[in-house]
Design a protein around this motif. Structure first.
Motif: not given
Length: 222
Positions: A32, A36, A39-40
């Motif tokens: 995860n 993340r 995604d950033t």
């Protein structure tokens, strides 16, 4: 840590992601925290107002949404290309060049540009070595050091990636796609496609056209 002090947050993130993506082998099993961070970075690329950066962000997002056996290599290439969209690009390139075996950052970006502008029939190790001004032997060492693959296998994955993009157009026949991607026959195309993706072109086209949720279930159950 001090060597990264002059880098922007996004450049440091790219460097960290490259180490985490390129330093592992085997199936794509992201945690995860890694997702993340991707995604950033994707949000940053999409917000740049630069069409090239936005395209790289969209490709990265698509790769994460429909993972397959070659996802790690695809993301590694997109991260390298994304390095040109960050602040402190020159310093980041020096750090990437200092990592050791593999193509330099400049060679990698040159290779990606050559690949994007070349017809599939010209995507051969000899042609790539010539475009980069390298010997065939040095190219083999560089590609193997960076991807763990031979140049032939690496370029074959790129041709199959082109084929996947073309397969999203229902108006294109499989025979035409095979020829457009540099394969001598439909049978050769199907064998290679299945070897790299785990699916036949027909099945991939049907699977890719289904809902994202169904594709995720299919991946988690395989």
């Amino acid at each position: 840590m001090k060597r990264n002090a002059n880098l922007s947050h996004e450049a440091r993130l790219i460097l960290a992601l490259l180490e985490r993506v390129g330093g592992a082998r085997g199936a794509w099993l992201p945690d995860n925290a890694l997702l993340r961070d991707f995604d950033t970075l994707i949000d940053h690329l999409l917000a740049q107002g630069n069409p090239q950066c936005a395209s790289l962000g969209a490709l990265m997002r698509d790769a994460l949404a429909a993972t397959h056996a070659g996802t790690r290599g695809v993301l590694h290439g997109l991260l390298m290309a994304s390095a040109a969209c960050t602040d402190g690009t020159d310093h980041l390139a020096l750090l990437l060049d200092a990592r050791g075996a593999g193509l330099s950052a400049a060679q990698r970006l040159h290779a990606l540009g050559w690949i994007a502008g070349s017809p599939a029939q010209r995507l051969t190790p000899s042609a790539l070595a010539q475009a980069l001004g390298m010997s065939r032997q040095n190219l083999v060492r560089a590609i193997n050091g960076e991807t763990g693959e031979t140049p032939k296998r690496w370029l074959l994955r790129i041709r199959i990636k082109r084929a996947r993009n073309l397969l999203t157009d229902p108006g294109l026949a499989l025979n035409d796609i095979a020829l457009m991607c540099g394969f001598s026959s439909h049978a050769h195309f199907s064998r290679t496609f299945r070897d790299i993706t785990g699916m036949t072109p027909q099945r991939w086209r049907k699977w890719r056209g289904g809902p994202v949720a169904a594709r995720r279930r299919d991946l988690s159950g395989s």
